[in-house]
Design a protein around this motif. Structure first.
Motif, PDB file in Angstrom:
ATOM      1  N   GLU A 198     -11.118   0.117 -14.505  1.00 24.79           N
ATOM      2  CA  GLU A 198     -10.891   0.730 -13.183  1.00 24.79           C
ATOM      3  C   GLU A 198     -10.247   2.102 -13.341  1.00 24.79           C
ATOM      4  N   GLU A 199      -9.280   2.212 -14.279  1.00 22.68           N
ATOM      5  CA  GLU A 199      -8.592   3.485 -14.511  1.00 22.68           C
ATOM      6  C   GLU A 199      -9.583   4.539 -15.021  1.00 22.68           C
ATOM      7  N   GLU A 200     -10.443   4.125 -15.941  1.00 19.21           N
ATOM      8  CA  GLU A 200     -11.420   5.065 -16.498  1.00 19.21           C
ATOM      9  C   GLU A 200     -12.405   5.530 -15.424  1.00 19.21           C
ATOM     10  N   ARG A 201     -12.807   4.606 -14.567  1.00 21.83           N
ATOM     11  CA  ARG A 201     -13.719   4.989 -13.475  1.00 21.83           C
ATOM     12  C   ARG A 201     -13.048   5.978 -12.535  1.00 21.83           C
ATOM     13  N   LYS A 202     -11.790   5.709 -12.208  1.00 25.17           N
ATOM     14  CA  LYS A 202     -11.047   6.634 -11.334  1.00 25.17           C
ATOM     15  C   LYS A 202     -10.932   8.011 -11.978  1.00 25.17           C
ATOM     16  N   ALA A 203     -10.739   8.033 -13.297  1.00 21.05           N
ATOM     17  CA  ALA A 203     -10.616   9.309 -14.020  1.00 21.05           C
ATOM     18  C   ALA A 203     -11.941  10.068 -13.979  1.00 21.05           C
ATOM     19  N   MET A 204     -13.064   9.345 -14.068  1.00 25.86           N
ATOM     20  CA  MET A 204     -14.374   9.997 -13.997  1.00 25.86           C
ATOM     21  C   MET A 204     -14.598  10.633 -12.629  1.00 25.86           C
ATOM     22  N   VAL A 205     -14.227   9.910 -11.594  1.00 25.30           N
ATOM     23  CA  VAL A 205     -14.385  10.453 -10.229  1.00 25.30           C
ATOM     24  C   VAL A 205     -13.470  11.659 -10.053  1.00 25.30           C
ATOM     25  N   ALA A 206     -12.235  11.545 -10.555  1.00 31.74           N
ATOM     26  CA  ALA A 206     -11.266  12.643 -10.425  1.00 31.74           C
ATOM     27  C   ALA A 206     -11.735  13.885 -11.187  1.00 31.74           C
ATOM     28  N   SER A 207     -12.359  13.691 -12.352  1.00 27.63           N
ATOM     29  CA  SER A 207     -12.801  14.857 -13.128  1.00 27.63           C
ATOM     30  C   SER A 207     -13.960  15.564 -12.424  1.00 27.63           C
ATOM     31  N   TRP A 208     -14.805  14.810 -11.727  1.00 24.71           N
ATOM     32  CA  TRP A 208     -15.885  15.404 -10.934  1.00 24.71           C
ATOM     33  C   TRP A 208     -15.287  16.208  -9.782  1.00 24.71           C
ATOM     34  N   ALA A 209     -14.323  15.619  -9.079  1.00 31.26           N
ATOM     35  CA  ALA A 209     -13.669  16.325  -7.972  1.00 31.26           C
ATOM     36  C   ALA A 209     -12.996  17.601  -8.476  1.00 31.26           C
ATOM     37  N   GLN A 210     -12.354  17.506  -9.629  1.00 35.31           N
ATOM     38  CA  GLN A 210     -11.664  18.661 -10.216  1.00 35.31           C
ATOM     39  C   GLN A 210     -12.660  19.763 -10.569  1.00 35.31           C
ATOM     40  N   ARG A 211     -13.776  19.373 -11.160  1.00 38.45           N
ATOM     41  CA  ARG A 211     -14.794  20.357 -11.517  1.00 38.45           C
ATOM     42  C   ARG A 211     -15.327  21.080 -10.275  1.00 38.45           C
ATOM     43  N   LEU A 212     -15.507  20.343  -9.207  1.00 39.88           N
ATOM     44  CA  LEU A 212     -16.066  20.931  -7.986  1.00 39.88           C
ATOM     45  C   LEU A 212     -15.144  21.989  -7.373  1.00 39.88           C
ATOM     46  N   LYS A 213     -13.863  21.932  -7.696  1.00 40.62           N
ATOM     47  CA  LYS A 213     -12.920  22.935  -7.167  1.00 40.62           C
ATOM     48  C   LYS A 213     -13.292  24.346  -7.633  1.00 40.62           C
ATOM     49  N   THR A 214     -13.861  24.442  -8.837  1.00 40.02           N
ATOM     50  CA  THR A 214     -14.206  25.761  -9.388  1.00 40.02           C
ATOM     51  C   THR A 214     -15.714  25.890  -9.644  1.00 40.02           C
ATOM     52  N   ILE A 215     -16.507  25.072  -8.971  1.00 41.48           N
ATOM     53  CA  ILE A 215     -17.953  25.024  -9.243  1.00 41.48           C
ATOM     54  C   ILE A 215     -18.620  26.378  -9.007  1.00 41.48           C
ATOM     55  N   TRP A 216     -18.103  27.142  -8.039  1.00 47.25           N
ATOM     56  CA  TRP A 216     -18.751  28.423  -7.690  1.00 47.25           C
ATOM     57  C   TRP A 216     -18.483  29.505  -8.717  1.00 47.25           C
ATOM     58  N   GLU A 217     -17.568  29.243  -9.638  1.00 45.75           N
ATOM     59  CA  GLU A 217     -17.275  30.216 -10.696  1.00 45.75           C
ATOM     60  C   GLU A 217     -18.074  29.940 -11.967  1.00 45.75           C
ATOM     61  N   GLU A 218     -18.777  28.820 -12.015  1.00 40.38           N
ATOM     62  CA  GLU A 218     -19.485  28.433 -13.238  1.00 40.38           C
ATOM     63  C   GLU A 218     -20.718  29.288 -13.488  1.00 40.38           C
ATOM     64  N   GLU A 219     -21.002  29.482 -14.758  1.00 35.75           N
ATOM     65  CA  GLU A 219     -22.232  30.154 -15.182  1.00 35.75           C
ATOM     66  C   GLU A 219     -23.297  29.096 -15.447  1.00 35.75           C
TER      67      GLU A 219
END
Length: 231
Positions: A198-219
């Motif tokens: 459950e912890e690992e799944r939550k971490a996967m969802v959190a890392s996706w949310a975190q990535r989306l915070k700066t998605i518009w800066e990605e190349e």
């Protein structure tokens, strides 16, 4: 990024699934940024995956020999595609970023999502001959695959039993998305959520949310064979 428009093409049968959680967190995070987020929930829409004569309203160009690609091209030019296809094409045209959220089926996408690509990304709309790859008609848009696997990350390494995960991305990202001109962002792969805690799944969802915070800066990735297969 306020003012940006995002389309999420979502292919999972169960809203409470891990894919459902990834879709929901994307809607929430991008919405919080001020983006307009549209979701095409393909199973809930009962989206038709089959490319058939039924996709063309009115008469076909050649009733004696049915050629789907040519008929869809002609129908697009005449505005004679069925409304479900036209609706999805409008969503794509409006989007700055298209996210595909799905579980990996047989190193590919579920049939309902493959059918979305077969029917929506037709010639005349997404590409023409000439007018593909870097000259594809969707060249001002970003695309991103967010997918889940049954196998672990170790299985999807060059030395793993399934080979490098980039191998299965070649037909999806390069053969479809880049062909239509999309600038492809690096995939978001959530490996083996069913085997994770459950912890690992939550971490996967959190890392996706975190990535989306700066998605518009990605190349975008380098859309060439070496990215997928090495030198």
């Amino acid at each position: 990024m306020a003012g940006k428009k995002v389309l999420i093409v979502y292919a999972h049968q169960e809203p409470r699934s891990f894919n459902g959680s990834l879709k929901k967190v994307a809607v929430d995070e991008l919405g919080a940024q001020g983006c307009t987020v549209t979701v095409s929930d393909l199973y809930a829409m009962n989206f038709e995956p089959r490319a058939t004569r039924n996709d063309i309203t009115g008469a076909v160009s050649n009733p004696k020999f049915f050629n789907y690609g040519m008929e869809a091209y002609e129908a697009f030019k005449k505005g004679a595609l069925t409304s479900d296809i036209i609706d999805e094409q409008k969503k794509v045209l409006e989007a700055d970023l298209v996210i595909f959220q799905f579980p990996l089926y047989w190193f590919s996408m579920p049939a309902i999502l493959k059918g979305w690509m077969d029917r929506v990304l037709c010639q005349g709309f997404a590409f023409d001959i000439p007018g593909f790859y870097d000259a594809g008609f969707l060249k001002n848009k970003l695309a991103l695959l967010s997918l889940t696997t049954g196998g672990t990350a170790e299985m999807y390494m060059k030395t793993g039993v399934s080979g490098d995960y980039r191998y299965f991305l070649w037909p999806l990202q390069h053969g479809a998305l880049h062909f239509c001109g999309f600038k492809v962002l690096a995939p978001q792969i959530s490996f083996a959520p069913e085997m994770a805690s459950e912890e690992e799944r939550k971490a996967m969802v959190a890392s996706w949310a975190q990535r989306l915070k700066t998605i518009w800066e990605e190349e975008p990735i380098d859309c060439t064979p070496p990215w997928y297969f090495g030198q």
